[in-house]
Design an enzyme around this catalytic site. Structure first.
Site, PDB file in Angstrom:
ATOM      1  N   GLU A  79       0.866  -1.220   0.200  1.00 23.24           N
ATOM      2  CA  GLU A  79      -0.117  -0.066  -0.023  1.00 23.24           C
ATOM      3  C   GLU A  79       0.904   1.161   0.151  1.00 23.24           C
ATOM      4  O   GLU A  79       2.081   1.319   0.347  1.00 23.24           O
ATOM      5  CB  GLU A  79      -0.908  -0.093   1.208  1.00 23.24           C
ATOM      6  N   ASP A 128     -11.644  -0.922   5.490  1.00 21.99           N
ATOM      7  CA  ASP A 128     -10.991  -2.164   5.333  1.00 21.99           C
ATOM      8  C   ASP A 128     -11.505  -3.186   5.975  1.00 21.99           C
ATOM      9  O   ASP A 128     -11.188  -4.393   5.120  1.00 21.99           O
ATOM     10  CB  ASP A 128      -9.512  -2.119   6.301  1.00 21.99           C
ATOM     11  N   LYS A 165      -4.103  -2.179  15.369  1.00 17.62           N
ATOM     12  CA  LYS A 165      -3.167  -1.478  16.479  1.00 17.62           C
ATOM     13  C   LYS A 165      -4.160  -1.195  17.718  1.00 17.62           C
ATOM     14  O   LYS A 165      -5.327  -1.314  17.628  1.00 17.62           O
ATOM     15  CB  LYS A 165      -2.976  -0.109  15.945  1.00 17.62           C
TER      16      LYS A 165
HETATM   17  N1  PSU Z   1      -1.521   0.730   9.847  1.00 19.03           N
HETATM   18  C1  PSU Z   1      -0.377   1.346   9.719  1.00 19.03           C
HETATM   19  N2  PSU Z   1       0.108   2.295   9.098  1.00 19.03           N
HETATM   20  C2  PSU Z   1      -0.880   2.972   8.165  1.00 19.03           C
HETATM   21  C3  PSU Z   1      -2.384   2.422   8.154  1.00 19.03           C
HETATM   22  C4  PSU Z   1      -2.598   1.343   8.785  1.00 19.03           C
HETATM   23  O1  PSU Z   1       0.591   0.568  10.755  1.00 19.03           O
HETATM   24  O2  PSU Z   1      -0.621   3.884   7.741  1.00 19.03           O
HETATM   25  C5  PSU Z   1      -3.300   3.093   7.188  1.00 19.03           C
HETATM   26  C6  PSU Z   1      -3.594   1.998   6.222  1.00 19.03           C
HETATM   27  O3  PSU Z   1      -3.691   2.489   4.798  1.00 19.03           O
HETATM   28  C7  PSU Z   1      -5.035   1.690   6.674  1.00 19.03           C
HETATM   29  C8  PSU Z   1      -5.636   2.784   7.100  1.00 19.03           C
HETATM   30  O4  PSU Z   1      -6.046   1.142   5.453  1.00 19.03           O
HETATM   31  O5  PSU Z   1      -4.509   3.442   7.712  1.00 19.03           O
HETATM   32  C9  PSU Z   1      -6.862   2.791   7.837  1.00 19.03           C
HETATM   33  O6  PSU Z   1      -7.605   3.993   8.022  1.00 19.03           O
HETATM   34  P1  PSU Z   1      -8.817   4.277   8.554  1.00 19.03           P
HETATM   35  O7  PSU Z   1      -8.858   3.989   9.969  1.00 19.03           O
HETATM   36  O8  PSU Z   1      -9.140   5.785   8.458  1.00 19.03           O
HETATM   37  O9  PSU Z   1      -9.562   3.501   7.753  1.00 19.03           O
END
Ligand code: PSU
Ligand code: MN
Length: 302
Positions: free
Chosen positions: A25, A142, A159
């Site tokens: 990604e 996701d 996380k």
């Molecule tokens: N986990 C990481 N680093 C990141 C992300 C997740 O360790 O940069 C990013 C990924 O691209 C994931 C996104 O899809 O954060 C999720 O964002 P949101 O919570 O806004 O869906």
């Protein structure tokens, strides 16, 4: 095909020869890590995929063209550029239609990978159900993508900034296999343990590859989440991180950070509050995931 697509030369070769490819990604570069460590990490991740027998395909949208595989200059551009869009399922097509540039999250990378015929993808951590989701409804796209798009995603769990029990519940509801690699416990990104059992466990890349192919042949949509624990030497204990995460979340609340900005804000604050230690762990776990993803891609090709 109405989708303007560009394949890097090495990905085009791999596709022509039918050799294994691993998707990567770009949001982790643009929004997930600070410069210059983000670009250095992206290069090391690509090198790790190659060392383990597969071709890396970092996915992004550049000036309205869906790129499968980035050049070195393009990687650098995502590391440095301010104001790059963060693309998920909802906004990827709009970005392409408008000729804009955006980095792909896990959801958008899965969509790009599937369009390119790539079945395996390595990242750091997936998005999930945020703490307080009962108020904010903040649940990452996701999770739904994993239920829809047949790509095996290798991550280090979710996380601790997320509500892990709720994240696992939603994945179960959506019918997404959550498979811990080599241990019974679901790993929690910066730490190997979360206190929760993983729904499934596998110990070999072959098994993981077979499970994805069997799902396909059964007519089941969607992918699999492989939860690969961070290497021992890079772990940060949950006890050490808990107060830092709590502080970052309370700052986000007080400053009215919402929607797409939440995850990048929290990652950035945790980096600052741990004096960079969280970033070292993050880099180590991404490299570890790239290695396993390459092995799964090789196994899928057999
Ligand atoms: N986990 C990481 N680093 C990141 C992300 C997740 O360790 O940069 C990013 C990924 O691209 C994931 C996104 O899809 O954060 C999720 O964002 P949101 O919570 O806004 O869906
Ligand atoms: Mn969100």
């Amino acid at each position: 095909m109405t989708i303007p697509m560009n394949f890097s030369p090495e990905v085009a070769d791999a596709r022509a020869n039918g050799t294994p490819i691993v998707a990567l990604e770009s949001t982790i570069i643009s929004h997930g890590m600070p410069y210059p460590q983000n670009v250095e990490t992206a290069r090391r991740v690509e090198a790790t995929v190659r060392e383990n027998g597969a071709t890396p395909a970092t996915i992004a949208v550049i000036n309205g063209v869906l790129h499968i595989g980035l050049s070195d200059d393009e990687l650098e551009g995502f590391g440095q550029a301010e104001g790059i869009l963060k693309l998920s399922r909802a906004d990827m097509a709009a970005c392409i239609a408008s000729g804009k540039t955006g980095a792909t999250t896990v959801a958008a990378t899965m969509i790009g990978a599937h369009l390119a015929g790539i079945g395996v993808f390595a990242t750091g951590g997936i998005g999930g159900v945020h703490k307080g989701a009962e108020e904010t409804f903040d649940i990452s796209a996701d999770l739904r993508e994993l239920a829809e798009t047949p790509v095996t995603v290798v991550a280090a769990g979710a996380k601790a900034i997320l509500d892990l029990p709720k994240t696992l519940e939603v994945l179960e509801t959506l019918g997404v296999p959550v498979i811990a690699f080599g241990q019974d416990e679901f790993p929690a990104f910066w730490s190997r343990s979360s206190g929760m059992a993983a729904p499934l466990r596998m110990d070999t890349a072959d098994e993981i590859a077979r499970a994805q192919l069997i799902r396909r042949d059964m007519g089941l949509p969607g992918g699999q989440l492989i939860a690969n624990p961070i290497p021992h030497d890079a772990e940060i204990s949950a006890d050490e991180l808990a107060p830092i995460i709590a502080q970052a979340i309370s700052e986000a609340d007080n400053q009215g950070i919402g929607a797409k900005s939440v995850t990048p804000f929290l990652l950035g604050r945790i980096f600052e509050l741990t004096n960079g230690k969280s970033l070292e762990s993050n880099i180590s776990l991404v490299l570890n995931n790239a290695k396993l993803a390459a092995k799964i891609a090789v196994a899928m090709g057999k």
